[in-house]
Design a protein around this motif. Structure first.
Motif, PDB file in Angstrom:
ATOM      1  N   PRO A 118       0.802  -1.217   0.000  1.00 39.97           N
ATOM      2  CA  PRO A 118       0.000   0.000   0.000  1.00 39.97           C
ATOM      3  C   PRO A 118       0.840   1.275   0.000  1.00 39.97           C
ATOM      4  O   PRO A 118       0.294   2.369   0.074  1.00 39.97           O
ATOM      5  CB  PRO A 118      -0.810  -0.115   1.288  1.00 39.97           C
ATOM      6  N   LEU A 119       2.148   1.155  -0.087  1.00 38.10           N
ATOM      7  CA  LEU A 119       2.997   2.341  -0.136  1.00 38.10           C
ATOM      8  C   LEU A 119       2.873   3.029  -1.490  1.00 38.10           C
ATOM      9  O   LEU A 119       2.587   2.392  -2.492  1.00 38.10           O
ATOM     10  CB  LEU A 119       4.459   1.971   0.101  1.00 38.10           C
ATOM     11  N   ALA A 120       3.128   4.312  -1.514  1.00 33.17           N
ATOM     12  CA  ALA A 120       3.176   5.050  -2.779  1.00 33.17           C
ATOM     13  C   ALA A 120       4.600   4.970  -3.292  1.00 33.17           C
ATOM     14  O   ALA A 120       5.322   5.964  -3.367  1.00 33.17           O
ATOM     15  CB  ALA A 120       2.735   6.487  -2.579  1.00 33.17           C
ATOM     16  N   ALA A 121       5.029   3.763  -3.622  1.00 34.38           N
ATOM     17  CA  ALA A 121       6.412   3.529  -4.023  1.00 34.38           C
ATOM     18  C   ALA A 121       6.456   2.382  -5.030  1.00 34.38           C
ATOM     19  O   ALA A 121       5.489   1.645  -5.196  1.00 34.38           O
ATOM     20  CB  ALA A 121       7.265   3.192  -2.804  1.00 34.38           C
ATOM     21  N   ALA A 122       7.592   2.266  -5.685  1.00 38.37           N
ATOM     22  CA  ALA A 122       7.810   1.190  -6.644  1.00 38.37           C
ATOM     23  C   ALA A 122       9.305   1.026  -6.854  1.00 38.37           C
ATOM     24  O   ALA A 122      10.093   1.898  -6.501  1.00 38.37           O
ATOM     25  CB  ALA A 122       7.124   1.502  -7.969  1.00 38.37           C
ATOM     26  N   TYR A 123       9.682  -0.093  -7.402  1.00 44.31           N
ATOM     27  CA  TYR A 123      11.044  -0.264  -7.892  1.00 44.31           C
ATOM     28  C   TYR A 123      10.941  -0.731  -9.328  1.00 44.31           C
ATOM     29  O   TYR A 123       9.891  -1.160  -9.779  1.00 44.31           O
ATOM     30  CB  TYR A 123      11.872  -1.217  -7.018  1.00 44.31           C
ATOM     31  N   CYS A 124      12.027  -0.593 -10.076  1.00 41.93           N
ATOM     32  CA  CYS A 124      11.923  -0.902 -11.502  1.00 41.93           C
ATOM     33  C   CYS A 124      12.830  -2.057 -11.884  1.00 41.93           C
ATOM     34  O   CYS A 124      13.846  -2.319 -11.252  1.00 41.93           O
ATOM     35  CB  CYS A 124      12.199   0.338 -12.343  1.00 41.93           C
TER      36      CYS A 124
END
Length: 157
Positions: A78-84
């Motif tokens: 639910p975080l407003a984050a991502a990794y690519c």
């Protein structure tokens, strides 16, 4: 109380990437069909608006390729984050620059869409109508928006 650790298993990551690939394939087919229809089926008297729509479609295609091949974000809900995991992420390019590229493409699509609608509105107005805008009043907000987007790029460098 939210747990501060987020874990994405390799199988979940694979499922997310597979879903993104299916969406990319489907959207690529639809984008290609719409580009062909714009180029072949637009009447000659709609050449100016057709060119604007073709430009929007090209930026949509570039954005899809950038997001689904070069960037490939894995969201950490639910975080407003991502990794690519994309091609650019495996190189020594800072993630801030990769993200700024995606934001720039989204802003370009937004600007082109607004410009296309505004252009169409201005064409339909009589020459001396009070809602008729000069070219400088139409282009200035887009230049300011591009400077605004560039400002974030400079702040993250």
């Amino acid at each position: 109380n939210m747990n501060s650790s987020i874990f994405i298993s390799p199988s979940q990551e694979h499922a997310i990437l597979t879903g993104q690939e299916y969406i990319f394939i489907l959207s690529s087919i639809l984008n290609l069909i719409s580009l062909i229809c714009l180029l072949r089926e637009s009447p000659p008297n709609q050449a100016t608006i057709r060119n604007n729509l073709v430009l929007i479609q090209i930026f949509i295609i570039i954005g899809d390729v950038y997001r689904n091949i070069l960037f490939q974000p894995i969201p950490l809900f639910p975080l407003a984050a991502a990794y690519c995991r994309g091609v650019l992420c495996t190189r020594i390019i800072p993630v801030a620059f990769i993200t700024n590229g995606m934001v720039w493409l989204i802003l370009m699509n937004l600007c082109l869409t607004i410009f296309c609608c505004l252009f169409r509105h201005q064409i339909l107005l009589p020459p001396k109508h009070r809602a008729k805008l000069s070219v400088i009043l139409i282009i200035t907000p887009f230049l300011l928006l591009s400077l605004f987007a560039h400002m974030f790029q400079l702040l993250q460098a």
